[in-house]
Design a protein around this motif. Structure first.
Motif, PDB file in Angstrom:
ATOM      1  N   ASN A 164       0.864  -1.175   0.000  1.00 29.55           N
ATOM      2  CA  ASN A 164       0.000   0.000   0.000  1.00 29.55           C
ATOM      3  C   ASN A 164       0.901   1.226   0.000  1.00 29.55           C
ATOM      4  O   ASN A 164       1.580   1.522   0.973  1.00 29.55           O
ATOM      5  N   VAL A 165       0.933   1.947  -1.133  1.00 28.49           N
ATOM      6  CA  VAL A 165       1.824   3.095  -1.258  1.00 28.49           C
ATOM      7  C   VAL A 165       1.051   4.416  -1.228  1.00 28.49           C
ATOM      8  O   VAL A 165       1.514   5.428  -1.753  1.00 28.49           O
ATOM      9  N   ASN A 166      -0.115   4.416  -0.588  1.00 26.27           N
ATOM     10  CA  ASN A 166      -0.797   5.678  -0.337  1.00 26.27           C
ATOM     11  C   ASN A 166       0.059   6.531   0.582  1.00 26.27           C
ATOM     12  O   ASN A 166       0.834   6.012   1.405  1.00 26.27           O
ATOM     13  N   TYR A 167      -0.086   7.854   0.474  1.00 24.40           N
ATOM     14  CA  TYR A 167       0.796   8.768   1.179  1.00 24.40           C
ATOM     15  C   TYR A 167       0.773   8.566   2.692  1.00 24.40           C
ATOM     16  O   TYR A 167       1.801   8.664   3.355  1.00 24.40           O
ATOM     17  N   ASP A 168      -0.405   8.266   3.242  1.00 24.85           N
ATOM     18  CA  ASP A 168      -0.532   8.114   4.695  1.00 24.85           C
ATOM     19  C   ASP A 168      -0.526   6.657   5.149  1.00 24.85           C
ATOM     20  O   ASP A 168      -0.952   6.341   6.251  1.00 24.85           O
ATOM     21  N   SER A 169      -0.018   5.752   4.305  1.00 21.22           N
ATOM     22  CA  SER A 169      -0.081   4.321   4.610  1.00 21.22           C
ATOM     23  C   SER A 169       0.998   3.866   5.590  1.00 21.22           C
ATOM     24  O   SER A 169       0.892   2.803   6.191  1.00 21.22           O
ATOM     25  N   GLY A 170       2.054   4.647   5.740  1.00 18.86           N
ATOM     26  CA  GLY A 170       3.161   4.229   6.597  1.00 18.86           C
ATOM     27  C   GLY A 170       4.072   3.219   5.935  1.00 18.86           C
ATOM     28  O   GLY A 170       4.913   2.612   6.604  1.00 18.86           O
ATOM     29  N   CYS A 171       3.937   3.019   4.628  1.00 12.82           N
ATOM     30  CA  CYS A 171       4.770   2.057   3.905  1.00 12.82           C
ATOM     31  C   CYS A 171       6.237   2.481   3.971  1.00 12.82           C
ATOM     32  O   CYS A 171       6.587   3.626   3.673  1.00 12.82           O
ATOM     33  N   GLU A 172       7.104   1.554   4.358  1.00 17.63           N
ATOM     34  CA  GLU A 172       8.524   1.844   4.517  1.00 17.63           C
ATOM     35  C   GLU A 172       9.163   2.286   3.207  1.00 17.63           C
ATOM     36  O   GLU A 172      10.075   3.121   3.196  1.00 17.63           O
ATOM     37  N   ALA A 173       8.690   1.740   2.090  1.00 20.49           N
ATOM     38  CA  ALA A 173       9.265   2.083   0.790  1.00 20.49           C
ATOM     39  C   ALA A 173       9.115   3.572   0.472  1.00 20.49           C
ATOM     40  O   ALA A 173       9.948   4.155  -0.227  1.00 20.49           O
ATOM     41  N   LEU A 174       8.049   4.193   0.991  1.00 24.55           N
ATOM     42  CA  LEU A 174       7.847   5.615   0.745  1.00 24.55           C
ATOM     43  C   LEU A 174       8.956   6.452   1.376  1.00 24.55           C
ATOM     44  O   LEU A 174       9.390   7.461   0.811  1.00 24.55           O
ATOM     45  N   GLU A 175       9.407   6.037   2.549  1.00 26.83           N
ATOM     46  CA  GLU A 175      10.465   6.778   3.229  1.00 26.83           C
ATOM     47  C   GLU A 175      11.822   6.557   2.570  1.00 26.83           C
ATOM     48  O   GLU A 175      12.708   7.401   2.663  1.00 26.83           O
ATOM     49  N   LYS A 176      11.972   5.432   1.890  1.00 25.94           N
ATOM     50  CA  LYS A 176      13.247   5.119   1.239  1.00 25.94           C
ATOM     51  C   LYS A 176      13.335   5.669  -0.177  1.00 25.94           C
ATOM     52  O   LYS A 176      14.427   5.756  -0.733  1.00 25.94           O
ATOM     53  N   SER A 177      12.205   6.015  -0.754  1.00 23.21           N
ATOM     54  CA  SER A 177      12.189   6.533  -2.123  1.00 23.21           C
ATOM     55  C   SER A 177      11.471   7.873  -2.158  1.00 23.21           C
ATOM     56  O   SER A 177      10.234   7.926  -2.158  1.00 23.21           O
ATOM     57  N   PRO A 178      12.201   8.987  -2.192  1.00 27.49           N
ATOM     58  CA  PRO A 178      11.563  10.303  -2.285  1.00 27.49           C
ATOM     59  C   PRO A 178      10.664  10.439  -3.515  1.00 27.49           C
ATOM     60  O   PRO A 178       9.640  11.130  -3.456  1.00 27.49           O
ATOM     61  N   SER A 179      11.038   9.782  -4.612  1.00 26.50           N
ATOM     62  CA  SER A 179      10.232   9.869  -5.831  1.00 26.50           C
ATOM     63  C   SER A 179       8.888   9.182  -5.645  1.00 26.50           C
ATOM     64  O   SER A 179       7.836   9.699  -6.059  1.00 26.50           O
ATOM     65  N   LEU A 180       8.897   8.008  -5.030  1.00 28.71           N
ATOM     66  CA  LEU A 180       7.652   7.278  -4.777  1.00 28.71           C
ATOM     67  C   LEU A 180       6.779   8.050  -3.791  1.00 28.71           C
ATOM     68  O   LEU A 180       5.564   8.156  -3.972  1.00 28.71           O
ATOM     69  N   LYS A 181       7.403   8.613  -2.760  1.00 29.80           N
ATOM     70  CA  LYS A 181       6.646   9.396  -1.781  1.00 29.80           C
ATOM     71  C   LYS A 181       6.076  10.654  -2.426  1.00 29.80           C
ATOM     72  O   LYS A 181       4.937  11.042  -2.155  1.00 29.80           O
ATOM     73  N   GLY A 182       6.858  11.285  -3.311  1.00 32.42           N
ATOM     74  CA  GLY A 182       6.369  12.460  -4.010  1.00 32.42           C
ATOM     75  C   GLY A 182       5.188  12.146  -4.906  1.00 32.42           C
ATOM     76  O   GLY A 182       4.217  12.907  -4.970  1.00 32.42           O
ATOM     77  N   TYR A 183       5.265  11.013  -5.589  1.00 37.26           N
ATOM     78  CA  TYR A 183       4.153  10.572  -6.435  1.00 37.26           C
ATOM     79  C   TYR A 183       2.909  10.347  -5.574  1.00 37.26           C
ATOM     80  O   TYR A 183       1.801  10.775  -5.932  1.00 37.26           O
TER      81      TYR A 183
END
Length: 308
Positions: A164-183
């Motif tokens: 789950n890569v929603n912005y508020d999901s807490g997914c660890e990958a979002l914190e490791k990838s600024p591009s994914l978090k920005g998307y």
């Protein structure tokens, strides 16, 4: 395989501007640095920016749709990432087809596979990156779940990890990838704008502008502002337009003689992204009906998208 890398990056750039069905996600991660960043975030690796890597995107066709990216690292690993806004339990079947096409397009040398020496290929890893609004019910999808009977032992398997890569999901990958978090942040802003009363089309550009103002994917979004806006508009409206086109076709008798249940099944499958060829096979549609659907429903929709 140096020529493959150069070819891959060139084709990825071409598709980002020319493919009317390309997605923002695939365009963003067609850039080599972001592709390596995504791989590190998903796999927990630490490949440096100068790592030998290539983006193995494939051209869409009328009968088959390639949503996202395959990233080859050091010719040892292929990371298949499929982005989905609606959960689809059939992703392993679709990824199997995608992986086969990628291997045979980029890596398999036919004359080598008939020799008595083992031909080495990169190891595959499969991810489904979900950012829909419904709660996820599974974090792993397996091809074997679709088998009519239990097939233990020597059998075919494909396992995809669902994140789950929603912005508020807490997914660890979002914190490791600024591009994914920005998307993810951009998608969240669009949703917030819609909830505040803006139409879909009017919600997109302010969200892009806010990301630029907050220095989130700023360089990328500034360079491709109008392209990104148009791409997002197509992504958000594609299912609505396709459903309307199908319903219009039914009213005109394109599907005359088909049972209502089959009609509804075809609409649901195509809305979920299944290519026309796979829908035809799944529902055992006649060749004549497939041609009618292709001519009257699909091609006009593509022509409209090209004209935009």
């Amino acid at each position: 395989m140096e020529h493959h890398e150069e070819k891959g990056l060139q084709e990825a750039k071409q598709k980002s501007g020319n493919n009317v069905k390309d997605t923002l996600f695939r365009m963003l991660f067609s850039e080599k640095a972001r592709a390596i960043e995504l791989c590190n975030a998903l796999e927990g690796t630490n490949y440096p920016p100068d790592t030998h890597a290539m983006v193995c995107n494939l051209e869409d066709s009328l009968l088959r749709r390639y949503n996202d990216a395959a990233i080859a690292i050091e010719n040892k690993l292929i990371l298949f990432s499929e982005h989905q806004s609606s959960f689809n339990p059939n992703m392993p079947i679709r990824l199997l087809s995608y992986a086969t096409d990628v291997y045979y397009t980029w890596f398999v040398k036919m004359k080598e596979v008939y020799k008595d020496q083992l031909f080495k290929i990169p190891a595959p890893k499969f991810y489904v990156l979900y950012n829909g609004e419904k709660k996820l019910t599974k974090d792993v999808l397996k091809l074997s779940d679709a088998f009519e009977i239990e097939a233990g032992g020597f059998t075919l398997e494909l396992t995809a990890k669902v994140l789950n890569v929603n912005y508020d999901s807490g997914c660890e990958a979002l914190e490791k990838s600024p591009s994914l978090k920005g998307y993810a942040y951009l998608v969240e802003l669009i949703r917030q704008n819609q909830k505040s009363g803006l139409s879909r089309d009017k919600a997109i550009k302010p969200a892009i502008a806010q990301c630029i103002e907050e220095n989130i994917l700023a360089d990328f979004l500034q360079e491709h502002f109008e392209e990104v806006a148009n791409m997002l508009a197509r992504e958000y409206s594609f299912e609505e337009e396709l459903e309307a086109r199908l319903e219009e076709g039914m009213e005109k008798g394109v599907r005359k003689g088909m049972e209502q249940g089959v009609i509804e099944s075809a609409i649901k499958l195509i809305k979920k992204g299944m290519p026309l060829g796979e829908v035809a096979e799944a529902l055992e549609l006649s060749d004549d009906l497939v041609r009618q659907l292709e001519d009257i429903l699909v091609q006009p929709l593509l022509k409209e998208a090209i004209a935009q």
